[in-house]
Design an enzyme around this catalytic site. Sequence first.
Site: not given
Ligand code: 13P
Length: 250
Positions: A9-11, A232-233
């Site tokens: 999830n690249w947000k 995420g990160g």
């Molecule tokens: P992180 O891996 O940065 O904690 O984020 C997780 C996330 O929200 C994936 O959707």
Amino acid sequence: MRQPLVAGNWKLNGSRTSVVELADAVASACGNLPIETLVCPAFVHIADVCGTLDGQNLRVGAQDCSDQSSGAYTGEVSAQMLAEMGVSSVIVGHSERRQFYADSNERVAAKFEQVQSAGLTPIFCLGESAEEREAGTTREVIGSQLQAVIARCGVVAMKNAVLAYEPVWAIGTGLTASPEEAQEVHRWLRAEVAAGSAEIAAGLRILYGGSVKPANAAQLFAEADIDGGLIGGAALDAADFSAICRAAAG
Ligand code: 13P
């Protein structure tokens, strides 16, 4: 029996150039692994990423969609529009949408329904906050998140869905649920679905998300009910993401 899935999830990150480079690097590093891999760029980058991945073994997903199919809803993007772009899956119910954009359980259920109606797979996120965990209400919170979708779409809808347990306190904080803590919730979620259909529950993939890194991925994925991760990160770094994918491949 359940094929592992690792989704990035690249947000709200990246430029047109950087996301295409990242997608290419991930596809070459992970394309041959015997797992399903997926990356979820921002809406406006989906076309570029789908274009660069044409013919490669890396799927593309979206991070959200509208709870409506069409009409006077300025700024929204429908699941059907995303299907036309070539995505395979859509994340719904991410805690950041719930927290910052007021996505209620009911709206998440409507989004889930839209995604399936467009022929796509929802990646349905559930999770409790730190306060809720401390108060001992984890099951109550994620149980009501789950039941809102089941009430609207039926347990049969879980046949073409993926769950993602993402404890809010573990997202972007560097705090990961221990493999045992995550497994306990995953097992419970699967049992909740099994109460409606044991067969669907047995085939349902339940991902873990929240500070998954190359250093902790293998231990998490070794748990019986953890079928992969929503990252995420670490998904913003091709080397880290592919190391996580290799951990899921075993
Ligand atoms: P992180 O891996 O940065 O904690 O984020 C997780 C996330 O929200 C994936 O959707």
